[in-house]
Design a protein around this motif. Structure first.
Motif, PDB file in Angstrom:
ATOM      1  N   ASP A 465       0.820  -1.215   0.000  1.00  0.00           N
ATOM      2  CA  ASP A 465       0.000   0.000   0.000  1.00  0.00           C
ATOM      3  C   ASP A 465       0.855   1.266   0.000  1.00  0.00           C
ATOM      4  OD1 ASP A 465      -2.269  -1.517   0.003  1.00  0.00           O
ATOM      5  OD2 ASP A 465      -2.751  -1.197   2.122  1.00  0.00           O
ATOM      6  N   LEU A 466       2.103   1.160   0.443  1.00  0.00           N
ATOM      7  CA  LEU A 466       2.975   2.331   0.517  1.00  0.00           C
ATOM      8  C   LEU A 466       3.428   2.818  -0.855  1.00  0.00           C
ATOM      9  CD1 LEU A 466       5.232   1.451   3.591  1.00  0.00           C
ATOM     10  CD2 LEU A 466       3.217   2.934   3.523  1.00  0.00           C
ATOM     11  N   ARG A 467       3.136   2.056  -1.923  1.00  0.00           N
ATOM     12  CA  ARG A 467       3.497   2.522  -3.262  1.00  0.00           C
ATOM     13  C   ARG A 467       2.519   3.582  -3.775  1.00  0.00           C
ATOM     14  NH1 ARG A 467       2.330  -2.702  -4.998  1.00  0.00           N
ATOM     15  NH2 ARG A 467       4.490  -2.939  -5.662  1.00  0.00           N
ATOM     16  N   GLU A 468       1.416   3.807  -3.052  1.00  0.00           N
ATOM     17  CA  GLU A 468       0.415   4.762  -3.502  1.00  0.00           C
ATOM     18  C   GLU A 468       0.878   6.196  -3.255  1.00  0.00           C
ATOM     19  OE1 GLU A 468      -2.301   3.947  -5.163  1.00  0.00           O
ATOM     20  OE2 GLU A 468      -1.618   1.852  -5.012  1.00  0.00           O
ATOM     21  N   PRO A 469       0.420   7.136  -4.120  1.00  0.00           N
ATOM     22  CA  PRO A 469       0.742   8.549  -3.892  1.00  0.00           C
ATOM     23  C   PRO A 469       0.152   9.035  -2.571  1.00  0.00           C
ATOM     24  CG  PRO A 469      -0.071   8.213  -6.126  1.00  0.00           C
ATOM     25  CD  PRO A 469      -0.311   6.935  -5.387  1.00  0.00           C
ATOM     26  N   LEU A 470       0.811   9.982  -1.953  1.00  0.00           N
ATOM     27  CA  LEU A 470       0.370  10.537  -0.685  1.00  0.00           C
ATOM     28  C   LEU A 470      -0.820  11.470  -0.937  1.00  0.00           C
ATOM     29  CD1 LEU A 470       1.014  10.836   2.366  1.00  0.00           C
ATOM     30  CD2 LEU A 470       2.507  12.751   1.740  1.00  0.00           C
ATOM     31  N   PRO A 471      -1.988  11.198  -0.383  1.00  0.00           N
ATOM     32  CA  PRO A 471      -3.145  12.079  -0.595  1.00  0.00           C
ATOM     33  C   PRO A 471      -2.840  13.508  -0.165  1.00  0.00           C
ATOM     34  CG  PRO A 471      -3.840  10.017   0.424  1.00  0.00           C
ATOM     35  CD  PRO A 471      -2.330  10.028   0.451  1.00  0.00           C
ATOM     36  N   ALA A 479       5.364   5.718   0.985  1.00  0.00           N
ATOM     37  CA  ALA A 479       6.594   5.100   1.492  1.00  0.00           C
ATOM     38  C   ALA A 479       7.614   6.147   1.903  1.00  0.00           C
ATOM     39  CB  ALA A 479       7.193   4.171   0.439  1.00  0.00           C
ATOM     40  N   GLU A 480       7.624   7.291   1.235  1.00  0.00           N
ATOM     41  CA  GLU A 480       8.616   8.313   1.542  1.00  0.00           C
ATOM     42  C   GLU A 480       8.382   8.932   2.913  1.00  0.00           C
ATOM     43  OE1 GLU A 480      10.086  10.715  -1.953  1.00  0.00           O
ATOM     44  OE2 GLU A 480       8.160  10.051  -2.772  1.00  0.00           O
ATOM     45  N   ALA A 481       7.119   9.065   3.301  1.00  0.00           N
ATOM     46  CA  ALA A 481       6.821   9.594   4.629  1.00  0.00           C
ATOM     47  C   ALA A 481       7.288   8.624   5.708  1.00  0.00           C
ATOM     48  CB  ALA A 481       5.330   9.862   4.761  1.00  0.00           C
ATOM     49  N   VAL A 482       7.070   7.335   5.492  1.00  0.00           N
ATOM     50  CA  VAL A 482       7.502   6.328   6.466  1.00  0.00           C
ATOM     51  C   VAL A 482       9.022   6.263   6.524  1.00  0.00           C
ATOM     52  CG1 VAL A 482       7.475   3.872   7.026  1.00  0.00           C
ATOM     53  CG2 VAL A 482       5.387   4.990   6.191  1.00  0.00           C
ATOM     54  N   TYR A 483       9.670   6.279   5.366  1.00  0.00           N
ATOM     55  CA  TYR A 483      11.127   6.201   5.302  1.00  0.00           C
ATOM     56  C   TYR A 483      11.776   7.397   6.006  1.00  0.00           C
ATOM     57  CZ  TYR A 483      15.771   5.426   3.211  1.00  0.00           C
ATOM     58  OH  TYR A 483      17.109   5.196   3.015  1.00  0.00           O
ATOM     59  N   GLY A 511       0.271  21.848   2.798  1.00  0.00           N
ATOM     60  CA  GLY A 511       0.369  20.524   3.406  1.00  0.00           C
ATOM     61  C   GLY A 511      -0.752  20.170   4.356  1.00  0.00           C
ATOM     62  N   ALA A 512      -1.765  21.024   4.472  1.00  0.00           N
ATOM     63  CA  ALA A 512      -2.848  20.772   5.433  1.00  0.00           C
ATOM     64  C   ALA A 512      -3.604  19.489   5.103  1.00  0.00           C
ATOM     65  CB  ALA A 512      -3.808  21.961   5.463  1.00  0.00           C
ATOM     66  N   ALA A 513      -3.860  19.230   3.828  1.00  0.00           N
ATOM     67  CA  ALA A 513      -4.605  18.028   3.455  1.00  0.00           C
ATOM     68  C   ALA A 513      -3.781  16.770   3.664  1.00  0.00           C
ATOM     69  CB  ALA A 513      -5.061  18.129   1.997  1.00  0.00           C
ATOM     70  N   ALA A 514      -2.486  16.844   3.428  1.00  0.00           N
ATOM     71  CA  ALA A 514      -1.619  15.670   3.562  1.00  0.00           C
ATOM     72  C   ALA A 514      -1.314  15.337   5.009  1.00  0.00           C
ATOM     73  CB  ALA A 514      -0.312  15.896   2.795  1.00  0.00           C
ATOM     74  N   ALA A 515      -1.352  16.335   5.880  1.00  0.00           N
ATOM     75  CA  ALA A 515      -0.897  16.155   7.265  1.00  0.00           C
ATOM     76  C   ALA A 515      -1.581  14.996   7.993  1.00  0.00           C
ATOM     77  CB  ALA A 515      -1.066  17.457   8.044  1.00  0.00           C
ATOM     78  N   PRO A 516      -2.916  14.850   7.955  1.00  0.00           N
ATOM     79  CA  PRO A 516      -3.538  13.738   8.682  1.00  0.00           C
ATOM     80  C   PRO A 516      -3.097  12.369   8.172  1.00  0.00           C
ATOM     81  CG  PRO A 516      -5.180  15.384   8.076  1.00  0.00           C
ATOM     82  CD  PRO A 516      -3.926  15.733   7.348  1.00  0.00           C
ATOM     83  N   TYR A 517      -2.906  12.240   6.869  1.00  0.00           N
ATOM     84  CA  TYR A 517      -2.468  10.957   6.307  1.00  0.00           C
ATOM     85  C   TYR A 517      -1.044  10.627   6.761  1.00  0.00           C
ATOM     86  CZ  TYR A 517      -6.531  11.361   3.260  1.00  0.00           C
ATOM     87  OH  TYR A 517      -7.817  11.467   2.784  1.00  0.00           O
ATOM     88  N   VAL A 518      -0.159  11.625   6.753  1.00  0.00           N
ATOM     89  CA  VAL A 518       1.216  11.392   7.190  1.00  0.00           C
ATOM     90  C   VAL A 518       1.241  11.030   8.673  1.00  0.00           C
ATOM     91  CG1 VAL A 518       3.483  12.456   7.517  1.00  0.00           C
ATOM     92  CG2 VAL A 518       2.209  12.877   5.411  1.00  0.00           C
ATOM     93  N   ALA A 519       0.466  11.730   9.467  1.00  0.00           N
ATOM     94  CA  ALA A 519       0.420  11.435  10.906  1.00  0.00           C
ATOM     95  C   ALA A 519      -0.039  10.000  11.149  1.00  0.00           C
ATOM     96  CB  ALA A 519      -0.502  12.424  11.613  1.00  0.00           C
TER      97      ALA A 519
END
Length: 589
Positions: A465-471, A479-483, A511-519
């Motif tokens: 699932d980490l191959r998907e683009p970051l919403p 994967a880049e956020a986890v790495y 980055g407001a929309a991406a923040a919850p997904y990264v968290a």
């Protein structure tokens, strides 16, 4: 040699070493010079510690123009030594040290006069190319070309016809400064340095008149301890004077902060295949291609307010828009601006009233026994600054160690990710097939991680699932956020979205929309409970709003006051440490 991971566990191990081991060298400051000094000292066989109060490159070293360049305008100032030094370092980075991070970028220098200007500017650019070749590291850089007005507008269609009579196209190089600095710290750790971010120096330890270490606080837990070292290097940039004052001795030089701001706009707002370099009343203005964006900057003004988070005011933004719009067919407006960032240059204080006229050269001093200070300089020449600082520290070390310390070897030490990069680039189609990613995604990863791309692909193989683009930030993969957390030392949401990824300036919502997904992606790796998860999101969103508000203010003082509306509080995390009360930080670099 296997690359070290700047993981949560590695940080805990580094803190234990720092608290218990007598070091040869302790470096204070995790910017490009401090990280470079830690790498330099470690590769000489010394025991080394590197501490940074916030995140690696969180100050000046993540807020530059993203250029690795010789400084074409310094030729006009007749500073040939500085230009020659910087051109050599540019070539070293491109060819040997960091070919995965540093690459050529073309620029147009528009000509607005007739006759003499083409000869004058052409002679300067020709000398620039000649000095690059003479450095021994200029073979990979194309040489300049003279263009007619028609040729210039073909390369940059957005240029107004009446803005030029011709142009000169020349080449420099660019880098993601925050990632490069982090790679330096990671390479230092690979060679044995104990590296810890979020570890703030609150005092220097002295015995008699000699500095023998530092008192620090782990900002994640509130734990205080001493680090003992034979030599301490102060590489804190614009905070140099404050750090030096901890020794209760007057320094040999002063550092003056100069604010530079940059705008980020989408690539489709300006039609062009090259960058631009434009003259202004005081300095130069760059329009720099940056993936699917343009970076426009910079200003060069004195700054005497908060050094922790320099603020861009409305007048700063208007200044850049006004100057770039003088040459564009379709003017840019505030609505075109995706991101704004401001940084402070640490310049050696001099007699000049204008910071644009202060020296970009560096200085090293050993005015207090056991304490070396390095300040000034340019991002491009960080390796030279680091070597000079460690050389100075070695003078005091050899008597203590009773042996000769090796010379600097960083000219021949590639950063992690460099070895094997070209081979993997040639194999990028096979990597795309094996990973199931589109080839443009693999190229994106290779240009950010080099040969360490294999570690990112391993994460994806283990968790598809980490191959998907970051919403909310589709240029990056999950994967880049986890790495960023498992391998690159990111401790907080802001570290990831602002410096490991560039989401905070590359999206209109910052980055407001991406923040919850990264968290959600990283909370398990950082052992966040629900309260921590909420604090991280609130802290990031408040920071965005404070920056937006500061950019609506008319001047530096009101912008600075608005930016302070978001407190810089490092929340508690529990990554192998004992739980502790939440600690509010005293901000510094």
């Amino acid at each position: 040699m296997s690359p070290a991971a700047l993981s949560p566990r590695a940080r805990s191990a580094a803190l234990k070493r720092l608290a218990t081991q007598q070091l040869d060298v302790l470096v204070i400051g995790g910017g490009v010079v401090g990280s470079g000094a830690a790498l330099d000292a470690a590769t000489r066989g010394l025991s080394v510690g590197l501490v940074e109060a916030r995140d690696f490159a969180s100050g000046t070293s993540s807020r530059s123009s993203k250029l690795v360049h010789g400084g074409l305008r310094y030729l006009e100032m007749l500073d040939f030594r500085l230009v020659a030094e910087a051109l050599k370092e540019r070539g070293l980075l491109m060819q040997r040290l960091a070919p995965h991070l540093v690459r050529p970028v073309p620029f147009l220098y528009p000509l607005t006069g007739l006759g003499w200007e083409r000869w004058y500017a052409g002679a300067g650019v020709a000398l620039y190319d000649a000095m690059s070749k003479a450095s021994g590291y200029g073979e990979g850089m194309p040489v300049h070309q003279h263009l007619t007005r028609r040729g210039a507008r073909k390369a940059f269609p957005s240029l107004r016809k009446d803005a030029l009579v011709g142009a000169i196209r020349y080449y420099d190089a660019q880098v993601d400064d925050a990632r490069h600095t982090m790679f330096l710290a990671r390479t230092a750790a690979t060679y044995g340095a104990a590296v810890a971010s979020r570890t703030r120096v609150i005092g220097l330890v002295k015995e008699s008149e000699r500095v023998v270490g530092a008192e620090v606080i782990d900002l994640e837990t509130g734990h205080r301890f001493e680090i003992r070292a034979s030599q301490v290097i102060n590489a804190t940039g614009v905070w140099t004077d404050e750090t030096q004052a901890m020794a209760r001795e007057r320094g040999q030089f002063k550092v003056r902060a100069s604010k530079g701001i940059h705008l980020v706009v989408p690539r489709d707002r300006i039609r062009g295949e090259t960058g631009l370099i434009l003259r202004t009343e005081n300095s130069v203005l760059f329009v720099i291609p940056w993936k699917r964006h343009w970076i426009i900057g910079t200003t060069d003004t004195d700054w005497e307010l908060s050094k922790d988070h320099p603020a861009a005011s409305s007048s700063d933004i208007d200044y850049l828009l006004e100057h770039v719009n003088r040459v564009l067919e379709v003017p840019l407006t505030r609505d075109d601006v995706e991101g704004v960032y401001a940084g402070l240059r640490p310049l050696l204080a001099g007699e000049s009233e204008a910071t644009s006229k202060l020296s970009r050269e560096h200085a090293v001093a050993h005015s207090v026994p056991g304490l070396v200070v390095v300040a000034g300089g340019k991002y491009t020449t960080y390796r030279v600054m680091a070597a000079d600082a460690v050389d100075e520290a070695v003078h005091g070390l050899e008597t203590v160690l009773g042996r000769k310390v090796g010379e600097c070897v960083t000219e021949t030490v590639p950063l992690v990710g460099a070895d094997g990069y070209q081979a993997l680039w040639n194999q990028r189609r096979a990597l795309a097939t094996q990973s199931g990613l589109a080839i443009n995604r693999v190229e994106h990863l290779l240009e950010r991680y080099g040969s360490l791309v294999l570690e990112v692909l391993d994460l994806i193989a283990a968790e598809p699932d980490l191959r998907e683009p970051l919403p909310g930030a589709e240029d990056y993969l999950m994967a880049e956020a986890v790495y960023a957390v498992t391998h690159e030392g990111a401790r907080h949401l802001d570290d990831i979205l602002t410096r490991r990824l560039r989401v905070s300036v590359e999206t209109f919502d910052r980055g407001a929309a991406a923040a919850p997904y990264v968290a959600d992606l990283v909370r398990g790796h950082l052992r966040w409970d629900s309260d921590q998860h909420t604090r991280e999101l609130q802290h990031y969103l408040k920071r965005i709003e404070a920056e937006r508000e500061s950019q609506r203010q008319p001047d530096d003082h009101t912008a600075d006051a608005a930016r302070k509306g978001a407190a810089d509080v490092v929340p508690v995390t529990r990554v192998g440490e004992e739980p502790a009360e939440q600690t509010e930080t005293m901000e510094n670099s």
